[in-house]
Motif scaffolding. Structure first.
Motif, PDB file in Angstrom:
ATOM      1  N   VAL A 145       0.837  -1.200   0.000  1.00 48.91           N
ATOM      2  CA  VAL A 145       0.000   0.000   0.000  1.00 48.91           C
ATOM      3  C   VAL A 145       0.870   1.248   0.000  1.00 48.91           C
ATOM      4  N   THR A 146       1.915   1.253   0.806  1.00 48.57           N
ATOM      5  CA  THR A 146       2.793   2.425   0.892  1.00 48.57           C
ATOM      6  C   THR A 146       3.505   2.677  -0.427  1.00 48.57           C
ATOM      7  N   SER A 147       4.040   1.620  -1.027  1.00 44.60           N
ATOM      8  CA  SER A 147       4.714   1.769  -2.312  1.00 44.60           C
ATOM      9  C   SER A 147       3.753   2.239  -3.398  1.00 44.60           C
ATOM     10  N   THR A 148       2.546   1.684  -3.406  1.00 45.50           N
ATOM     11  CA  THR A 148       1.552   2.072  -4.409  1.00 45.50           C
ATOM     12  C   THR A 148       1.187   3.539  -4.273  1.00 45.50           C
ATOM     13  N   ALA A 149       0.997   3.996  -3.040  1.00 48.72           N
ATOM     14  CA  ALA A 149       0.656   5.405  -2.811  1.00 48.72           C
ATOM     15  C   ALA A 149       1.726   6.315  -3.390  1.00 48.72           C
ATOM     16  N   ALA A 150       2.984   5.989  -3.139  1.00 52.76           N
ATOM     17  CA  ALA A 150       4.076   6.824  -3.636  1.00 52.76           C
ATOM     18  C   ALA A 150       4.164   6.788  -5.151  1.00 52.76           C
ATOM     19  N   ARG A 151       4.034   5.610  -5.740  1.00 47.70           N
ATOM     20  CA  ARG A 151       4.166   5.479  -7.195  1.00 47.70           C
ATOM     21  C   ARG A 151       3.004   6.116  -7.946  1.00 47.70           C
ATOM     22  N   CYS A 152       1.887   6.293  -7.264  1.00 50.56           N
ATOM     23  CA  CYS A 152       0.718   6.904  -7.914  1.00 50.56           C
ATOM     24  C   CYS A 152       0.578   8.388  -7.587  1.00 50.56           C
ATOM     25  N   THR A 156       0.579  11.105   0.921  1.00 46.44           N
ATOM     26  CA  THR A 156       0.756  10.208   2.061  1.00 46.44           C
ATOM     27  C   THR A 156      -0.047   8.935   1.825  1.00 46.44           C
ATOM     28  N   PRO A 157       0.321   7.831   2.475  1.00 50.76           N
ATOM     29  CA  PRO A 157      -0.502   6.622   2.377  1.00 50.76           C
ATOM     30  C   PRO A 157      -1.933   6.846   2.853  1.00 50.76           C
ATOM     31  N   SER A 158      -2.117   7.674   3.872  1.00 53.82           N
ATOM     32  CA  SER A 158      -3.477   7.915   4.373  1.00 53.82           C
ATOM     33  C   SER A 158      -4.334   8.636   3.341  1.00 53.82           C
ATOM     34  N   ALA A 159      -3.737   9.543   2.572  1.00 54.97           N
ATOM     35  CA  ALA A 159      -4.493  10.218   1.509  1.00 54.97           C
ATOM     36  C   ALA A 159      -4.907   9.213   0.440  1.00 54.97           C
ATOM     37  N   PHE A 160      -4.010   8.286   0.126  1.00 56.03           N
ATOM     38  CA  PHE A 160      -4.329   7.237  -0.844  1.00 56.03           C
ATOM     39  C   PHE A 160      -5.442   6.334  -0.320  1.00 56.03           C
ATOM     40  N   ILE A 161      -5.344   5.926   0.937  1.00 54.59           N
ATOM     41  CA  ILE A 161      -6.350   5.036   1.512  1.00 54.59           C
ATOM     42  C   ILE A 161      -7.727   5.687   1.471  1.00 54.59           C
ATOM     43  N   GLU A 162      -7.797   6.967   1.792  1.00 55.13           N
ATOM     44  CA  GLU A 162      -9.085   7.665   1.779  1.00 55.13           C
ATOM     45  C   GLU A 162      -9.656   7.743   0.364  1.00 55.13           C
ATOM     46  N   ALA A 163      -8.824   8.097  -0.619  1.00 52.45           N
ATOM     47  CA  ALA A 163      -9.299   8.182  -2.003  1.00 52.45           C
ATOM     48  C   ALA A 163      -9.736   6.819  -2.506  1.00 52.45           C
ATOM     49  N   PHE A 164      -8.992   5.796  -2.162  1.00 52.88           N
ATOM     50  CA  PHE A 164      -9.310   4.433  -2.607  1.00 52.88           C
ATOM     51  C   PHE A 164     -10.624   3.972  -1.992  1.00 52.88           C
ATOM     52  N   ARG A 165     -10.798   4.201  -0.692  1.00 52.57           N
ATOM     53  CA  ARG A 165     -12.036   3.783  -0.034  1.00 52.57           C
ATOM     54  C   ARG A 165     -13.245   4.512  -0.624  1.00 52.57           C
ATOM     55  N   ASN A 166     -13.105   5.799  -0.891  1.00 59.70           N
ATOM     56  CA  ASN A 166     -14.215   6.560  -1.465  1.00 59.70           C
ATOM     57  C   ASN A 166     -14.603   6.038  -2.840  1.00 59.70           C
ATOM     58  N   PRO A 176      -7.320  -0.194   0.402  1.00 57.21           N
ATOM     59  CA  PRO A 176      -6.370  -0.853  -0.506  1.00 57.21           C
ATOM     60  C   PRO A 176      -5.764  -2.108   0.103  1.00 57.21           C
ATOM     61  N   GLY A 177      -5.591  -2.144   1.426  1.00 60.40           N
ATOM     62  CA  GLY A 177      -5.051  -3.344   2.051  1.00 60.40           C
ATOM     63  C   GLY A 177      -5.998  -4.525   1.929  1.00 60.40           C
ATOM     64  N   ALA A 178      -7.289  -4.286   2.183  1.00 59.53           N
ATOM     65  CA  ALA A 178      -8.273  -5.360   2.055  1.00 59.53           C
ATOM     66  C   ALA A 178      -8.413  -5.800   0.610  1.00 59.53           C
TER      67      ALA A 178
END
Length: 257
Positions: free
Chosen positions: A220-227, A231-241, A247-249
């Protein structure tokens, strides 16, 4: 682009290896595509749809499309007559699959490949399950998760740059310098051709790319950076929305083979 007509007369279930492609084709019937594992990228002349296991895509009859698997995948499909259109749409559409619809798709596609000795579904049982699938399709939510294609050469150049590196942080003005177009022109073209602003289109591109990276096994951390997420938390929020899960699940589900 050369397109072949493929005949469908019922559900299908086809395993696909990582990066395996099904080349351009169309059908005389409507098709519901739902990966059982991994991620499927469904491409059409009008855009691209990335479909994880808890989503499906409806492809209307006659629409040319191609598939590419990300991670070991399983192509599960149902088909419906061209005049049966519970979604009332005329273009590919991503759907939020209910647990019941997911199980019905699994049962019908599995039964299509069960040897006779293993007691396949009777015609009456198959008809009943198809009715349940149609009922569920009347209830599902259509999701705006497609990535519209760009046709203007300047937009295609921008799209190529960002597809090659979704984490590219250049502004539209800076990308315009790279492709030889003014920021205002590109902004207008994005809205005209894709129905999205440039930030919306780039956000969709990044989410699509993240699905493929996670299915390929990236963290998840690597994906957030490459995209390109700060921050990973910003990615997680966008992904969940966007996808209704973290993204982990999603990564665990996509890699659960």
């Amino acid at each position: 682009m050369s397109t072949t007509r493929q005949h469908l007369d019922g559900p299908t279930r086809v395993p696909l290896a990582h990066r395996e492609r099904v080349e351009w084709h169309d059908h005389a019937v409507n098709q519901l595509i739902a990966p059982g594992l991994g991620v499927l990228q469904v491409s059409t002349p009008d855009g691209t749809w990335v479909v994880p296991p808890h989503r499906a895509v409806w492809v209307p009859a006659g629409v040319a499309h191609a598939h590419e698997a990300h991670g070991p995948s399983e192509l599960r499909t149902l088909c419906f007559a061209a005049d049966v259109n519970p979604l009332q749409v005329d273009r590919p559409t991503v759907l939020a699959v209910t647990p019941l619809l997911r199980e019905v798709i699994a049962a019908l596609s599995r039964a299509a490949h069960v040897p006779d000795r293993d007691r396949p579904l009777t015609p009456a049982q198959r008809t009943n399950l198809e009715r349940v699938a149609l009922d569920q399709l009347h209830r599902v939510e259509a999701l705006p998760l497609g990535l519209p294609a760009t046709r203007d050469p300047r937009l295609r150049d921008v799209a190529d740059l960002l597809t090659a590196d979704p984490g590219d942080e250049r502004t539209l003005a800076e990308l315009g310098v790279a492709v030889g177009a003014a920021e205002r022109t590109l902004s207008r073209l994005f809205r005209t051709e894709t129905g999205m602003s440039f930030p919306q289109w780039r956000g969709q591109l990044r989410l699509h790319h993240s699905l493929k990276l996670l299915a390929d096994g990236a963290s998840v951390t690597s994906t957030a950076a490459r995209c390109g997420y700060a921050t990973p938390s910003a990615f997680i929020e966008a992904f969940r929305n966007a996808f209704g899960t973290t993204p982990g699940a999603y990564r665990k589900q996509a890699l659960d083979i």
